[in-house]
Scaffold this active site. Structure first.
Site, short mmCIF file in Angstrom:
data_model
loop_
_atom_site.label_atom_id
_atom_site.label_comp_id
_atom_site.label_asym_id
_atom_site.label_seq_id
_atom_site.Cartn_x
_atom_site.Cartn_y
_atom_site.Cartn_z
CG ASP A 55 -11.23 -3.27 -17.51
OD1 ASP A 55 -11.09 -2.54 -16.51
OD2 ASP A 55 -10.84 -4.46 -17.56
CE LYS A 106 -7.70 -4.90 -16.29
NZ LYS A 106 -8.55 -6.04 -16.62
#
Ligand code: ADP
Ligand code: ASP
Ligand code: MG
Length: 814
Positions: A677, A681
């Site tokens: 994750d 980003k």
């Protein structure tokens, strides 16, 4: 003297005819002429029956029975039983004559314009008979006068030309002599000097009424219809349209010429010459004021008065390099069309001298093409001119207003408004009167174009956003709740009207063209049809609303793969789903380019830091000429939550479990704990900073043991966390011993990105990060030593929902 005309809908059934009666009764202090149309839909039935009969299809009889049923039902409802039989038998006898005509057409397998006029005139002849009888039964002082004895024409069947000398004399004589107060007259029908039945063209009852008004010097011509006047746009297509209370003849003519069916264009001419005012009124709301049409000019500040469209247009273009040299091409082109009786709806500005381009009605396209190609046979054979280029399925959309000529920039605004909504303009024309600007567009874009233009020119203040929301779990449901709460405020303060048109979860989907109730969407969704991503796209495209936005609140890869379809149809995309922007660079780039090309924003602020304005700030920095050198960030609200709560008194397993239960992790927690994750980003941040990077380029040293990373279910994953508790405690103890805290950090510098768990010492910007907070440090040319810092809650459904909401508002202000 007054003339009142009631259209098809106004006399469509017994209930409506009763309304007409009370209007007539109230008006009949002076002599009045009441012109009536055929019962609504009957003209079409007559034409269809003749069409079928002449192609030897026996189904014409069904149409005929429908016509009979319609009339019999009205009679049975309107008249007392003892009065019915006489009227029924008169109507039946007329219908028998009609049947004979249709039988003839059936036997020969052919029809002629002359027969067509005879057949279609039955609609008005029957309606006027029934209505006049009803008025008499109700005690109104009434007589029926056959329109064919009054309105005299040439033999141009289907669209006959009036012999005004005879007609005017007939009309004024009739009203000079008639004793009854009310004369009922069938509209639309007329007869030729040779005594054949003719008609005045579709919508021609308005014309009958206008001719009567002019011939009798009536004080007013009242057109009674099913809307409360002439609107700024067709109220059936544009909900926000407003009634125009006063308008000039010229404007009304221009609007009706461009399709405002409420008034048949030739209507205006006879009354204009005499200066007789026209009032348009609603049979179903007689108390409403309606529209007054007179000679007087408008107030100067009103520029655009209305927006109209004509559907079913074909564009004919005659082009060829040889055209410049040959004289008289244009003359021959227009002569051919005129000789063939084809009317030209518009002539457009040719983009070069080498082409002439006209818009005609679809129904004339084939005929016109053959005729024009025959005229230029020689030039086409010698390759001086190309065969006619024919493009169908188009429509004309027009802005109309008297004072438009004295205002610059209207056409610019018109075309940029259409452009922004990706309405492709095929051709442009400015009427010689400068009272209209018109554009040829695709037929499928008409509703959207009318609504966007209406918004731009008449509702300047309010902009409507149409949302299609996929995913209504944690984030999606809160998002809908937030819209519900802010709806009023946004309308009042930001002039944005947000409507949710479609909603889908993984099971069902639902649509409501007027906007789904935000109080009740759950019920509507449960009752919806089976969810299907392709059908959802088709529906959004078919509705073709202006300012459409697709909102993705899922974390689903397949959903992210549908964005291109939306953008290509100028539907904006707002998403909290990171998959699209963190997949391969080429796909990310494609989405950005599509957004630009189709003028449809693609926004994903919530991909990094939930509701924090991180990407927005980054974009502003870059747009203003700054350059990003280095980014340091703690970007995982989930991992922050985990490491802020994990210590020697808790277990890693329990803390992760709690984070999952409170909605701080992705549905699959390994996505957070493996670092994927965070990689996504920092990848997005790097890309938005202008660097070309792939996810494989990012260095990631996982802190989880191999085994935990490779489980195939949530249960197995949590089991493995239990198993390695000791290792986790070691990580904690090592950091604590150095008076440091564990933070999962993402870095980007010199074009390279990395993510990993770090021990952060006291005094560092990251040390005091609490709960699920995120922090980003941007080191740029303008912020070389002291970075630009953005910090705040970076996870959780509520803030993510508000981030999506913020993107929607950005699009609203776009
Ligand atoms: P009637 O049968 O009474 O003659 P029409 O159907 O011919 O009625 O015309 C009325 C219709 O015109 C309305 O129902 C409306 O849909 C359409 N219309 C198109 N443009 C406009 C406009 N600008 N203002 C009002 N009505 C319009
Ligand atoms: N009945 C005719 C039509 O439908 C004429 C009219 O209603 O104005 O076109
Ligand atoms: Mg009409």
């Amino acid at each position: 003297m007054k003339i009142l005309k009631f259209g098809g809908t106004s006399v469509a059934n017994d209930e409506n005819i009763k309304k007409v009666k009370s209007i007539v009764k109230n008006a009949s202090e002076v002599k009045i002429g009441v012109v009536v149309s055929a019962f609504g839909g009957v003209t079409d039935l007559l034409l269809e029956s003749l069409q079928l009969a002449s192609s030897q299809d026996i189904a014409y009889k069904n149409k005929l029975s429908k016509i009979e049923e319609r009339h019999f039902k009205v009679i049975k409802e309107l008249f007392p039983i003892n009065a019915q039989s006489g009227i029924l038998s008169k109507v039946k006898s007329e219908l028998n004559d009609l049947e004979t005509l249709l039988e003839g057409a059936f036997l020969i397998g052919e029809t002629t314009p002359r027969l067509s006029d005879k057949v279609v005139s039955y609609g008005e002849l029957l309606s006027s008979f029934v209505i006049s009888e009803y008025f008499i039964t109700e005690g109104l002082n009434t007589i029926l006068k056959d329109g064919r004895a009054l309105i005299i024409t040439d033999e141009n069947f289907g669209n006959a030309n009036i012999d005004f000398e005879l007609t005017n004399a007939n009309c004024s004589n009739h009203f000079a002599q008639v004793k009854e107060i009310i004369t009922v007259i069938p509209g639309f029908v007329s007869s030729s000097t040779l005594g054949n039945a003719t008609t005045l063209g579709r919508g021609g009852s308005d014309y009958t009424a206008a001719i009567l008004a002019a011939a009798t010097n009536a004080e007013v011509l009242e057109i009674w219809t099913d809307v409360s006047g002439m609107y700024t746009a067709n109220p059936k297509l544009v909900k926000q349209a407003k009634c125009v209370s006063h308008i000039s003849y010229e404007e009304a003519m221009e609007l009706s010429h461009f399709g405002a069916k409420v008034l048949y264009p030739p209507t205006i001419q006879p009354v204009l010459t005499k200066g007789i005012p026209i009032v348009i009124k609603n049979t179903f709301a007689p108390e409403e004021e309606g529209t007054l049409i007179t000679k007087s000019k408008n107030d100067k500040d009103k520029t655009v008065r209305g927006i109209s469209h004509v559907g079913n247009i074909t564009l004919l273009s005659l082009e060829g390099s040889g055209m410049v040299g040959i004289p008289g091409i244009s003359k021959r082109f227009f002569e051919t069309l005129s000789q063939e009786g084809i009317s030209v709806v518009m002539i457009t500005q040719a983009s070069s001298e080498h082409s002439i381009c006209v818009g005609i009605s679809d129904k004339d396209a084939e005929h016109a093409t053959i005729a024009v190609n025959t005229t230029f046979e020689y030039e086409i054979a010698s390759k001086k001119i190309k065969p006619l280029v024919v493009e169908g399925n188009l429509a004309i959309i027009a802005l109309v207003g008297d004072n438009m000529k004295s205002h610059q920039g209207l056409s610019g605004k018109m075309f940029s408004t259409l452009g922004k909504n990706n309405v492709n303009i095929r051709a442009i024309a400015q009427g010689a009167s400068e009272r209209n600007i018109s554009a040829v567009i695709r037929k499928d874009d008409v509703k959207k174009a009318l609504n966007t233009l209406h918004e731009a020119f008449f509702e300047e203040n309010i902009k409507q956003l149409n949302l299609f929301v996929m995913g209504v779990g944690n984030v999606g449901a809160r998002f809908l709740e937030q819209i519900k709460q802010q709806k009023k405020y946004l309308k009042a303060e930001l002039k944005l009207n947000i409507r949710v048109i479609g909603i889908s979860n993984s099971r069902t989907m639902t649509f409501n063209e007027d906007g789904i109730s935000l109080k009740n969407w759950e019920v509507e969704l449960v009752d919806g049809e089976k969810a299907n991503k392709t059908v959802f796209i088709e529906k959004v495209n078919k509705l073709n609303y202006r300012n459409s936005i697709f909102v993705d609140n899922t974390a689903n890869k397949e959903v992210s793969e549908t964005y291109t379809s939306y953008l290509k149809n100028s539907v904006s995309v707002v998403t909290c789903n990171k998959i699209a922007c963190s997949s391969d660079f080429a796909s990310y780039k494609e989405l950005k380019q599509l957004a630009k090309k189709y003028n449809a924003p693609f926004l994903f602020e919530t991909n990094v830091g939930a509701g924090l304005p991180i990407l927005d700030t980054l974009r502003h920095l870059i747009a203003s000429g700054d350059k990003i050198n280095k980014i340091q960030a703690v970007l995982s609200g989930s991992l922050n939550f985990v490491f802020n709560n994990f210590n020697s008194k808790t277990t890693f397993h329990d803390v992760v479990k709690q984070a999952q239960e409170e909605g701080y992790t992705e549905p699959d927690p390994t996505i957070d704990l493996s670092g994927i994750d965070v990689m996504r980003k920092i990848l997005i941040l790097a890309r938005e900073s202008g660097y070309e990077l792939e996810i494989e380029d990012i260095k990631n040293e996982p802190f989880l043991p191999e085994e935990s990373l490779n489980t195939n279910s949530n249960e197995a994953f949590f089991e493995s966390l239990k198993k390695y508790e000791e290792d986790f405690q070691e990580l904690y103890a090592d950091a604590a011993q150095k008076e440091s805290k564990l933070k999962y950090v993402a870095q980007f510098e010199n074009g390279k990105a990395s993510v990993g768990l770090q021990q952060i010492p006291k005094g560092h910007d990251f040390y005091n990060l609490e709960g699920s907070d995120n922090i980003v440090l941007f080191y740029t040319e303008r912020y070389p030593n002291q970075p630009l810092i953005i910090k705040g809650a970076g996870a959780g459904a509520e803030v993510t929902a508000s981030g999506i909401f913020a993107d929607i508002i950005r699009i609203g202000n776009f």
